[in-house]
Write an enzyme that holds these catalytic residues in place. Structure first.
Site: not given
Ligand code: V07
Length: 251
Positions: A31, A36, A48, A80, A142, A205-206
């Protein structure tokens, strides 16, 4: 194989924690990306994007520490409701992340997985993710488990529906239903429950994340925003976990 020997707990110089107390499964609610960006007068999507780079850093460190499963909450069923442009951008991140980092993840013996409802994701997202799942399915290092279009109540509801339908077909007696039967119908059926939950950005929170699976987990909250979350922060959370003893309700 070499990668596995290097990254796993085999070489003593490569781990600084006593082996017994390393959390096997760490789950993270990432989060604070929007905040940021706002602090820097940048658009939310820039946060993001920065958060995505942090994911790469933290995966590498988790592998080094010897964590076995890392579950990251990337996109919730509630997300969404965000503005269309933001959702579109978020849906491009899995593809961008994998375009950039999949070769490294393969070298590092990481196994990529997804939990959540794939049906509602754009085709380009599903394609990128499926390719990564396929190319890493035999990796033994991992497990990198992305919660993507995931909601815990949905997950539990689906499990209850499946059991109800078995009852209706006369294949199951209600009295036979127990914890482990519900567990087997969750998306985490082949994973241990998280030992440690981390949530960044000061929210405590969760938010509909792994409600069942977190029943006995340790929680570690920090004010640090996800894009600022560092290897050091992960180590701090893990050391604090290592110093606590979990009792699973016993004494
Ligand atoms: C997302 C970056 C991290 C912060 C939280 C929101 C934005 C990596 C992925 C991802 C997802 C599946 C995958 C490989 C990479 C990702 C979303 C948002 C929707 F197989 N970061 N990231 N997917 N953020």
């Amino acid at each position: 194989m070499l990668d596995k020997l290097f990254f796993k707990k085999k070489s003593p110089e490569n781990h600084t924690f006593s082996e017994e107390n390393i959390p096997k499964h760490v789950a993270i609610i990432m989060d604070g990306n929007g905040r940021w960006a706002r602090k820097r007068a940048m658009p939310r999507i820039a946060g993001h994007h920065e958060g995505m780079k942090t994911v790469r850093k933290i995966v590498k460190e988790a592998n080094k520490i010897g964590i076995e499963v890392l579950t990251l909450y990337a996109f919730s069923t509630e997300n969404w409701k965000r503005p269309r442009e933001e959702v579109d951008f978020l849906m491009k991140l899995p593809g961008e992340f994998l375009n950039t980092f999949l070769p490294d993840l393969i070298k590092e013996n990481v196994q990529v997985r997804i939990m959540g409802k794939k049906e509602l994701l754009p085709l380009h997202t599903v394609k990128a993710v499926d390719e990564a799942i396929n190319k890493t399915k035999n990796n033994t290092g991992l497990i990198l488990n992305f919660a993507l279009n995931y909601g815990s109540r949905d997950e539990i509801t689906a499990a209850v529906k499946a059991l109800a339908s078995e009852v209706k077909q006369g294949r199951l007696e209600p009295s036979q239903i127990d914890d482990s039967m519900i567990e087997q119908h969750l998306m985490t059926h082949d994973l241990n429950d998280p030992d440690l939950l981390i949530r960044t950005s000061g929210e405590v929170r969760l938010s509909n994340f792994m409600l069942w699976q977190l029943a006995y987990s340790e929680f570690w909250f920090t004010e640090v925003l996800w894009p600022d979350f560092s290897e050091e922060h992960l180590r701090e959370a893990v050391s604090q976990f290592a110093g606590r003893g979990r009792r699973y309700g016993g004494v």
